[in-house]
Write a protein that holds these residues in place. Sequence first.
Motif, short mmCIF file in Angstrom:
data_model
loop_
_atom_site.label_atom_id
_atom_site.label_comp_id
_atom_site.label_asym_id
_atom_site.label_seq_id
_atom_site.Cartn_x
_atom_site.Cartn_y
_atom_site.Cartn_z
N UNK A 37 -72.40 -24.54 -29.77
CA UNK A 37 -72.29 -24.54 -31.23
C UNK A 37 -72.00 -23.13 -31.74
N UNK A 38 -72.70 -22.15 -31.20
CA UNK A 38 -72.51 -20.76 -31.62
C UNK A 38 -71.13 -20.24 -31.24
N UNK A 39 -70.66 -20.57 -30.05
CA UNK A 39 -69.33 -20.14 -29.61
C UNK A 39 -68.26 -20.67 -30.56
N UNK A 40 -68.31 -21.96 -30.87
CA UNK A 40 -67.29 -22.55 -31.74
C UNK A 40 -67.42 -22.06 -33.19
N UNK A 41 -68.62 -21.73 -33.64
CA UNK A 41 -68.77 -21.12 -34.96
C UNK A 41 -68.08 -19.77 -35.01
N UNK A 42 -68.24 -18.97 -33.97
CA UNK A 42 -67.60 -17.65 -33.91
C UNK A 42 -66.08 -17.79 -33.88
N UNK A 43 -65.58 -18.77 -33.14
CA UNK A 43 -64.13 -18.99 -33.07
C UNK A 43 -63.58 -19.35 -34.45
N UNK A 44 -64.31 -20.19 -35.19
CA UNK A 44 -63.88 -20.59 -36.53
C UNK A 44 -63.82 -19.41 -37.49
N UNK A 45 -64.61 -18.38 -37.24
CA UNK A 45 -64.63 -17.20 -38.10
C UNK A 45 -63.50 -16.22 -37.80
N UNK A 46 -62.66 -16.54 -36.84
CA UNK A 46 -61.56 -15.66 -36.45
C UNK A 46 -60.63 -15.44 -37.64
N UNK A 47 -60.63 -14.23 -38.18
CA UNK A 47 -59.77 -13.93 -39.33
C UNK A 47 -58.49 -13.20 -38.92
N UNK A 101 -61.45 -27.58 -23.93
CA UNK A 101 -62.24 -28.23 -24.98
C UNK A 101 -62.11 -27.44 -26.28
N UNK A 102 -62.17 -28.16 -27.40
CA UNK A 102 -62.02 -27.51 -28.70
C UNK A 102 -63.25 -27.65 -29.59
N UNK A 103 -64.30 -28.30 -29.07
CA UNK A 103 -65.51 -28.48 -29.86
C UNK A 103 -66.67 -28.84 -28.93
N UNK A 104 -67.89 -28.72 -29.45
CA UNK A 104 -69.02 -29.16 -28.63
C UNK A 104 -68.97 -30.66 -28.41
N UNK A 105 -68.45 -31.42 -29.38
CA UNK A 105 -68.33 -32.87 -29.22
C UNK A 105 -67.52 -33.20 -27.96
N UNK A 106 -66.43 -32.46 -27.72
CA UNK A 106 -65.63 -32.68 -26.52
C UNK A 106 -66.41 -32.30 -25.26
N UNK A 107 -67.17 -31.22 -25.34
CA UNK A 107 -68.00 -30.82 -24.20
C UNK A 107 -69.03 -31.92 -23.90
N UNK A 108 -69.66 -32.43 -24.95
CA UNK A 108 -70.66 -33.48 -24.79
C UNK A 108 -70.05 -34.72 -24.13
#
Length: 117
Positions: A37-47, A101-108
């Motif tokens: 969850x934290x990894x994908x949150x950081x990726x989403x913050x990529x400006x 994978x592009x989300x934790x949902x995919x990892x799950x």
Amino acid sequence: YEGFNSCLFAYGQTGSGKSYSMVGYGTNKGIVPITCDEIFKKIELNDQPDKFQFQVTIQMLEIYNEQVRDLFAKTSPSGGLKVRMNPKSGVEVVGLTEWPVASYKEIDERIETATKN
């Protein structure tokens, strides 16, 4: 290539809580969902998408009776998969399946597949 690789290793007796610690149960999240969850949150913050690109992949293996088994494969080669030292990338498991994978949902979903194998 620049980036980070990580490995999460669980070792212990059957019933000692490895799966609970890694994945969790119900509302009690384990190490994997919290970290992902934290990894994908950081990726989403990529400006700066022109400067930084991200690729997240998952591999899962099991070492049992000194044999390495790909948890995403239905069958394993006789004697298990081979672990080798690659001079450019370090330790690798030859033939281990890797899924982008592009989300934790995919990892799950991938973890669910792996636990069925």
